[in-house]
Motif scaffolding. Structure first.
Motif, PDB file in Angstrom:
ATOM      1  N   PRO A 230       0.850  -1.242   0.174  1.00  0.00           N
ATOM      2  CA  PRO A 230      -0.047  -0.137  -0.016  1.00  0.00           C
ATOM      3  C   PRO A 230       0.793   1.186   0.110  1.00  0.00           C
ATOM      4  N   ALA A 231       2.154   1.190   0.655  1.00  0.00           N
ATOM      5  CA  ALA A 231       2.887   2.328   0.544  1.00  0.00           C
ATOM      6  C   ALA A 231       3.603   2.840  -0.722  1.00  0.00           C
ATOM      7  N   PHE A 232       3.525   1.706  -1.450  1.00  0.00           N
ATOM      8  CA  PHE A 232       4.237   2.063  -2.727  1.00  0.00           C
ATOM      9  C   PHE A 232       3.187   2.568  -3.709  1.00  0.00           C
ATOM     10  N   ALA A 233       1.954   2.116  -3.533  1.00  0.00           N
ATOM     11  CA  ALA A 233       0.750   2.660  -4.340  1.00  0.00           C
ATOM     12  C   ALA A 233       0.333   4.024  -4.035  1.00  0.00           C
ATOM     13  N   ARG A 234       0.465   4.127  -2.558  1.00  0.00           N
ATOM     14  CA  ARG A 234      -0.019   5.577  -1.979  1.00  0.00           C
ATOM     15  C   ARG A 234       1.167   6.509  -2.262  1.00  0.00           C
ATOM     16  N   ARG A 235       2.157   6.363  -2.629  1.00  0.00           N
ATOM     17  CA  ARG A 235       3.446   7.309  -2.773  1.00  0.00           C
ATOM     18  C   ARG A 235       3.450   8.293  -3.811  1.00  0.00           C
ATOM     19  N   PRO A 236       2.883   7.988  -4.743  1.00  0.00           N
ATOM     20  CA  PRO A 236       2.518   9.198  -6.055  1.00  0.00           C
ATOM     21  C   PRO A 236       1.749  10.132  -5.399  1.00  0.00           C
ATOM     22  N   PHE A 237       0.798   9.715  -4.690  1.00  0.00           N
ATOM     23  CA  PHE A 237      -0.467  10.656  -4.258  1.00  0.00           C
ATOM     24  C   PHE A 237       0.201  11.628  -3.328  1.00  0.00           C
ATOM     25  N   LEU A 238       0.684  11.064  -2.337  1.00  0.00           N
ATOM     26  CA  LEU A 238       1.566  11.745  -1.270  1.00  0.00           C
ATOM     27  C   LEU A 238       2.248  12.936  -1.906  1.00  0.00           C
ATOM     28  N   TYR A 239       3.082  12.647  -2.955  1.00  0.00           N
ATOM     29  CA  TYR A 239       3.676  13.431  -3.417  1.00  0.00           C
ATOM     30  C   TYR A 239       3.037  14.716  -4.238  1.00  0.00           C
ATOM     31  N   LEU A 240       1.838  14.060  -4.977  1.00  0.00           N
ATOM     32  CA  LEU A 240       1.006  14.828  -5.774  1.00  0.00           C
ATOM     33  C   LEU A 240       0.315  16.067  -4.521  1.00  0.00           C
ATOM     34  N   GLY A 241      -0.026  15.418  -3.375  1.00  0.00           N
ATOM     35  CA  GLY A 241      -0.432  16.390  -2.371  1.00  0.00           C
ATOM     36  C   GLY A 241       0.621  17.388  -1.849  1.00  0.00           C
ATOM     37  N   LEU A 242       1.842  16.687  -1.715  1.00  0.00           N
ATOM     38  CA  LEU A 242       2.864  17.754  -1.445  1.00  0.00           C
ATOM     39  C   LEU A 242       3.218  18.810  -2.489  1.00  0.00           C
ATOM     40  N   TRP A 243       3.233  18.418  -3.665  1.00  0.00           N
ATOM     41  CA  TRP A 243       3.287  19.565  -4.784  1.00  0.00           C
ATOM     42  C   TRP A 243       2.250  20.600  -4.723  1.00  0.00           C
ATOM     43  N   TYR A 244       0.823  20.251  -4.685  1.00  0.00           N
ATOM     44  CA  TYR A 244      -0.225  20.951  -4.280  1.00  0.00           C
ATOM     45  C   TYR A 244      -0.125  21.990  -3.210  1.00  0.00           C
ATOM     46  N   GLY A 245       0.253  21.231  -2.046  1.00  0.00           N
ATOM     47  CA  GLY A 245       0.372  22.402  -0.781  1.00  0.00           C
ATOM     48  C   GLY A 245       1.658  23.344  -1.022  1.00  0.00           C
ATOM     49  N   VAL A 246       2.923  22.817  -1.415  1.00  0.00           N
ATOM     50  CA  VAL A 246       3.897  23.495  -1.471  1.00  0.00           C
ATOM     51  C   VAL A 246       3.608  24.532  -2.447  1.00  0.00           C
ATOM     52  N   GLY A 247       3.193  24.442  -3.607  1.00  0.00           N
ATOM     53  CA  GLY A 247       2.703  25.407  -4.717  1.00  0.00           C
ATOM     54  C   GLY A 247       1.767  26.316  -4.046  1.00  0.00           C
ATOM     55  N   GLY A 248       0.658  25.941  -3.525  1.00  0.00           N
ATOM     56  CA  GLY A 248      -0.079  26.703  -2.640  1.00  0.00           C
ATOM     57  C   GLY A 248       0.482  27.789  -1.753  1.00  0.00           C
ATOM     58  N   GLY A 249       1.549  27.062  -0.980  1.00  0.00           N
ATOM     59  CA  GLY A 249       2.201  27.994  -0.299  1.00  0.00           C
ATOM     60  C   GLY A 249       3.188  29.145  -0.746  1.00  0.00           C
ATOM     61  N   LEU A 250       3.680  28.719  -1.821  1.00  0.00           N
ATOM     62  CA  LEU A 250       4.366  29.649  -2.638  1.00  0.00           C
ATOM     63  C   LEU A 250       3.389  30.866  -2.896  1.00  0.00           C
ATOM     64  N   VAL A 251       2.191  30.612  -3.760  1.00  0.00           N
ATOM     65  CA  VAL A 251       1.409  31.638  -4.184  1.00  0.00           C
ATOM     66  C   VAL A 251       0.745  32.253  -3.000  1.00  0.00           C
ATOM     67  N   ALA A 252       0.830  31.853  -1.820  1.00  0.00           N
ATOM     68  CA  ALA A 252       0.225  32.500  -0.678  1.00  0.00           C
ATOM     69  C   ALA A 252       1.105  33.510  -0.243  1.00  0.00           C
ATOM     70  N   ALA A 253       2.469  33.168  -0.065  1.00  0.00           N
ATOM     71  CA  ALA A 253       3.606  34.025   0.034  1.00  0.00           C
ATOM     72  C   ALA A 253       3.726  35.369  -0.651  1.00  0.00           C
ATOM     73  N   LEU A 254       3.278  35.034  -2.157  1.00  0.00           N
ATOM     74  CA  LEU A 254       3.231  36.335  -2.972  1.00  0.00           C
ATOM     75  C   LEU A 254       1.992  37.233  -2.827  1.00  0.00           C
ATOM     76  N   LEU A 255       0.886  36.379  -2.225  1.00  0.00           N
ATOM     77  CA  LEU A 255      -0.396  37.163  -1.841  1.00  0.00           C
ATOM     78  C   LEU A 255      -0.052  37.890  -0.764  1.00  0.00           C
ATOM     79  N   LEU A 256       0.614  37.480   0.179  1.00  0.00           N
ATOM     80  CA  LEU A 256       0.914  37.930   1.504  1.00  0.00           C
ATOM     81  C   LEU A 256       1.631  39.349   1.220  1.00  0.00           C
ATOM     82  N   MET A 257       2.761  39.216   0.561  1.00  0.00           N
ATOM     83  CA  MET A 257       3.626  40.416   0.001  1.00  0.00           C
ATOM     84  C   MET A 257       2.668  41.601  -0.538  1.00  0.00           C
ATOM     85  N   MET A 258       1.852  41.111  -1.435  1.00  0.00           N
ATOM     86  CA  MET A 258       0.605  42.011  -2.037  1.00  0.00           C
ATOM     87  C   MET A 258      -0.068  42.837  -0.944  1.00  0.00           C
TER      88      MET A 258
END
Length: 320
Positions: A230-258
């Protein structure tokens, strides 16, 4: 190759395979995001709004909290005399109050000087000239000892009020208490709003990841049937969630500056109204880094929850 080298290679082989699997899962997940730029951008924007709005309010309150402790003005009493009191009466009250041991200094602001300051601050010279007499009373600014508490200030004001010729006593520490109470309410409002918006971000991420898992359910079933963990099958989706979250955090940092730049004007004006030399601080490195870490954590949490629930359903369906 010596026997020791073979032994070291055998020990490092599982670690190298584990790293290769994670690298492949991370690259594959990023490619899934790249081929869907609209979905990815909308998801990042939703996460960014959920993170940036509470962060902006939190930063604003953090700046305003410095007003209560950064105003370089001692607590004081504004003693307004009655309109019939003349200057000799005000001077006599000034001498009387200066003799009190708990009072450090008493400043007399006569009505003519007060009227001149009023004209300078309001530009209402024409209106003032039309008046038959000066409507402002003589005022005494009473400055107590620096160690005086708010309760002691209130008691001192009540004692001053009992003197003859005094119309009203204004305790100037009340604005500090009101500001502190308003800031406490603001902190609670930010915590409540931030909690609700973070829950909304988790729900949005969970739904997005659930759709991604649904689209690849055949692939997950094949991995399960050939003995993949299950960990092997779940791993791509964990990274998918990580990329979504990190990308949202980067955009949030830009919005915060503005939004910080947009809020700086009113906040700095408020500092001036409270006679504070402070200015609104920029977010610095702490807020952007925190937003990225928080976004990544939310993405991993959402992916974990969505994957666990959906994998259990797929496994039960495959078993039946």
């Amino acid at each position: 190759m010596t026997r020791a080298q073979k032994r070291d290679q055998a020990r490092s082989a599982p670690w190298a395979a584990w790293r290769a699997q994670h690298r492949a899962a991370a690259n594959n997940s990023w490619q899934k995001l790249a081929v869907q730029p609209v979905v990815t951008g909308v998801t990042w924007l939703v996460i960014a709004i959920s993170l940036a709005l509470p962060s902006t309010l939190l930063l604003t309150l953090d700046n305003l909290s410095a007003v209560t402790g950064g105003v370089d003005r001692p607590p004081q009493l504004s003693v307004l005399l009655t309109g019939e009191s003349e200057l000799p009466v005000a001077e006599e009250l000034q001498r009387t109050l200066n003799a009190w041991p708990e009072i450090d200094d008493v400043v007399l602001l006569d009505r003519e000087r007060a009227l001149s300051q009023f004209i300078q601050q309001t530009d209402l010279a024409a209106v003032v000239r039309s008046l038959a007499r000066n409507p402002l009373p003589h005022t005494l600014i009473v400055i107590p000892m620096s160690a005086t508490s708010e309760v002691a200030m209130t008691e001192l004001g009540q004692r001053v009020q009992t003197l003859s010729g005094i119309d009203r006593v204004i305790v100037d520490t009340r604005w500090v208490s009101r500001l502190e109470t308003a800031l406490q309410a603001g902190w609670r409002w930010v915590v409540a709003l931030g909690t609700v918006m973070l829950m909304g971000a988790v729900l949005v991420l969970g739904n997005t990841l659930r759709l991604a898992i649904e689209a690849r359910k055949d692939e997950i079933l094949v991995v399960h049937l050939i003995g993949g963990s299950p960990a092997f099958a779940r791993r791509p989706f964990l990274y998918l969630g990580l990329w979504y979250g990190v990308g949202g955090g980067l955009v949030a940092a830009l919005l915060l500056m503005m939004m910080t730049w947009w809020m700086a004007g009113p906040v700095n004006t408020l500092f001036l109204l409270y006679e504070s030399p402070l200015r609104m601080r920029a977010p610095g490195a702490f807020y952007p880094v925190s937003l990225i870490v928080l976004g990544g954590s939310l993405g991993l949490l959402s992916a974990r929850l969505a994957a666990e629930r959906y994998f259990r359903q797929l496994v039960s369906q495959a078993a039946s």
